[in-house]
Write an enzyme that holds these catalytic residues in place. Structure first.
Site, short mmCIF file in Angstrom:
data_model
loop_
_atom_site.label_atom_id
_atom_site.label_comp_id
_atom_site.label_asym_id
_atom_site.label_seq_id
_atom_site.Cartn_x
_atom_site.Cartn_y
_atom_site.Cartn_z
N LYS A 194 0.86 -1.19 0.00
CA LYS A 194 0.00 0.00 0.00
C LYS A 194 0.89 1.23 0.00
O LYS A 194 1.69 1.43 0.91
CB LYS A 194 -0.92 -0.01 1.22
CG LYS A 194 -1.83 1.20 1.27
CD LYS A 194 -2.82 1.11 2.41
CE LYS A 194 -3.69 2.35 2.45
NZ LYS A 194 -4.65 2.33 3.55
N GLU A 231 7.26 -6.86 1.50
CA GLU A 231 6.03 -6.73 2.28
C GLU A 231 5.12 -7.93 2.05
O GLU A 231 4.53 -8.48 2.98
CB GLU A 231 5.29 -5.44 1.89
CG GLU A 231 5.95 -4.15 2.37
CD GLU A 231 5.64 -3.85 3.83
OE1 GLU A 231 4.98 -4.68 4.50
OE2 GLU A 231 6.07 -2.80 4.31
N LYS A 246 -2.21 -1.59 -3.86
CA LYS A 246 -3.07 -0.43 -3.83
C LYS A 246 -2.26 0.84 -3.93
O LYS A 246 -1.25 0.96 -3.23
CB LYS A 246 -3.83 -0.46 -2.49
CG LYS A 246 -4.73 0.69 -2.24
CD LYS A 246 -5.32 0.53 -0.87
CE LYS A 246 -6.17 1.78 -0.62
NZ LYS A 246 -6.73 1.79 0.70
N TYR A 311 -15.21 1.04 -6.94
CA TYR A 311 -16.47 1.70 -6.61
C TYR A 311 -17.50 1.52 -7.73
O TYR A 311 -18.67 1.83 -7.54
CB TYR A 311 -16.22 3.19 -6.31
CG TYR A 311 -15.30 3.37 -5.13
CD1 TYR A 311 -15.78 3.22 -3.82
CD2 TYR A 311 -13.93 3.60 -5.30
CE1 TYR A 311 -14.92 3.33 -2.73
CE2 TYR A 311 -13.07 3.71 -4.21
CZ TYR A 311 -13.58 3.57 -2.93
OH TYR A 311 -12.74 3.66 -1.85
C1 PBG Z 1 -7.12 3.42 5.37
C2 PBG Z 1 -7.60 3.34 3.98
C3 PBG Z 1 -7.47 4.29 2.98
C4 PBG Z 1 -8.06 3.78 1.85
C5 PBG Z 1 -8.56 2.53 2.18
N1 PBG Z 1 -8.25 2.25 3.49
C6 PBG Z 1 -6.95 5.67 3.03
C7 PBG Z 1 -5.56 5.94 3.40
O1 PBG Z 1 -4.73 5.06 3.57
O2 PBG Z 1 -5.27 7.12 3.54
C8 PBG Z 1 -8.16 4.47 0.52
C9 PBG Z 1 -9.21 3.99 -0.40
C10 PBG Z 1 -9.48 4.89 -1.55
O3 PBG Z 1 -8.81 5.92 -1.76
O4 PBG Z 1 -10.41 4.56 -2.31
N2 PBG Z 1 -8.01 2.80 6.25
#
Ligand code: PBG
Length: 322
Positions: A194, A231, A246, A311
């Site tokens: 992430k 990771e 992600k 989404y």
């Molecule tokens: C953190 C989390 C985030 C997203 C999903 N889980 C935001 C972040 O890490 O700042 C982002 C999802 C998106 O942008 O659609 N719980």
């Protein structure tokens, strides 16, 4: 040789397509907001809403009818419910736990019900963990909170938990806590790779984030690829059932490398900023919205994602059905 022979009509193109996309590949992220009496629009994500408990149930049933593979739930507490340690994230009656219970009672086992396992929605400072006196995020103090969250979410009925906080060691601690509480069948979808991405901007509106500063001491640097493999390897060793990359589109190279490196299913999260960009360009008439949606989802699958969180899951499922 004439490669164009295999492109001459839709039937041939369909026959030789290397990548297929179907509704079951898609997971719909959904937001449930404490105290909402009906759906609340999210301006930076046109078409996406914060649900009330009632509208969440209805939308979950619609997603199941559309054939989506899963639902990922996020809780949006009232500002007054937030505190320094994110207490409502471990309260059995916190908004996310209520949402999980509602959705599971509505859809049962007909789709996979997943829950975001992170503190940022619930803390008043907006960070994904507990803070030290100097304001830095305390990795090991946070792990205990995640362990508690995992058990509370499993008890609410989540089939799969999605740790997204990027704390070192989180998967092992969560797996151990679930097992110790008897939730041996609750699976873990690790947000393994992430990145500290600007593409999360609209999501922060969606969850009414109070974050000041950034998450660069725990989320990954967009400049790096190799550390994603590290990771992912750690998460698999700690017991991750699935791993995730992600965001999706800016990180297709990571997706490919991860998919080649592991033998667990790989997911990609097409995040809020990816959604917002396409919606905005389409609203201006600058791109063909439906074609762009399907092209980006197909690209994530082609790059190695078995599963795509998007989404557009319900709408895309409809497009694929037709
Ligand atoms: C953190 C989390 C985030 C997203 C999903 N889980 C935001 C972040 O890490 O700042 C982002 C999802 C998106 O942008 O659609 N719980």
């Amino acid at each position: 040789m004439r490669p164009r022979r295999l492109r001459r009509n839709p039937a041939v193109r369909r026959l030789v397509a290397e990548t297929r996309l179907s509704p079951a590949d898609l997971v719909l992220p959904m937001f449930v907001r404490e105290g909402a009496t009906g759906p609340v629009a999210i301006p930076s994500m046109p078409g996406v809403v914060q649900h009330s408990r009632e509208s969440l149930r209805k939308a979950a049933a619609e997603a199941v009818a559309a054939g989506v593979g899963g639902i990922m739930l996020f809780g949006v507490p009232a500002p007054s419910s937030k505190d320094a340690v994110g207490s409502c994230g471990t309260d059995p009656n916190g908004i996310l736990q209520l949402g999980i219970r509602d959705v599971v009672s509505e859809v049962g086992d007909s789709t996979v019900v997943m829950s975001d396992l992170c503190l940022d929605e619930f803390t008043d400072h907006g960070h994904c963990g507990i803070l030290r006196a100097d304001g830095s995020v305390d990795n090991d103090a946070t792990l205990g909170r995640y362990a508690e969250m995992a058990v509370v979410q499993a008890e609410a009925g989540a089939h799969m938990v999605g740790p997204s906080g990027m704390m070192d060691g989180q998967i092992g601690v969560i797996r151990a806590a679930l097992d110790a509480a008897g939730h041996v069948d609750t699976s873990v979808l690790a947000y393994s790779a992430k990145y500290a991405s600007a593409f999360y901007g609209p999501f922060r509106d969606a969850v009414e984030s109070t974050l000041e500063g950034d998450r660069k001491t725990y989320q990954q640097d967009p400049a790096n690829a190799r550390e994603s493999l590290r990771e992912v390897a750690l998460d698999v060793a700690e017991g991750a059932d699935l791993v995730m990359v992600k965001p999706a589109l800016p990180y297709l190279d990571i997706l490919r490398q991860v998919a080649d490196a592991v033998d667990v299913p790989v997911a990609a999260y097409q995040v809020s900023g990816e959604y917002a960009m396409i919606e905005a360009a389409a609203a201006n008439g600058w791109i063909d919205r439906e074609r762009t949606i399907l092209e980006t989802l197909t690209s994530a699958r082609r790059a190695g994602a078995r599963i795509v969180l998007t989404y557009w899951a319900v709408e895309a499922a409809g497009l694929l059905q037709r």
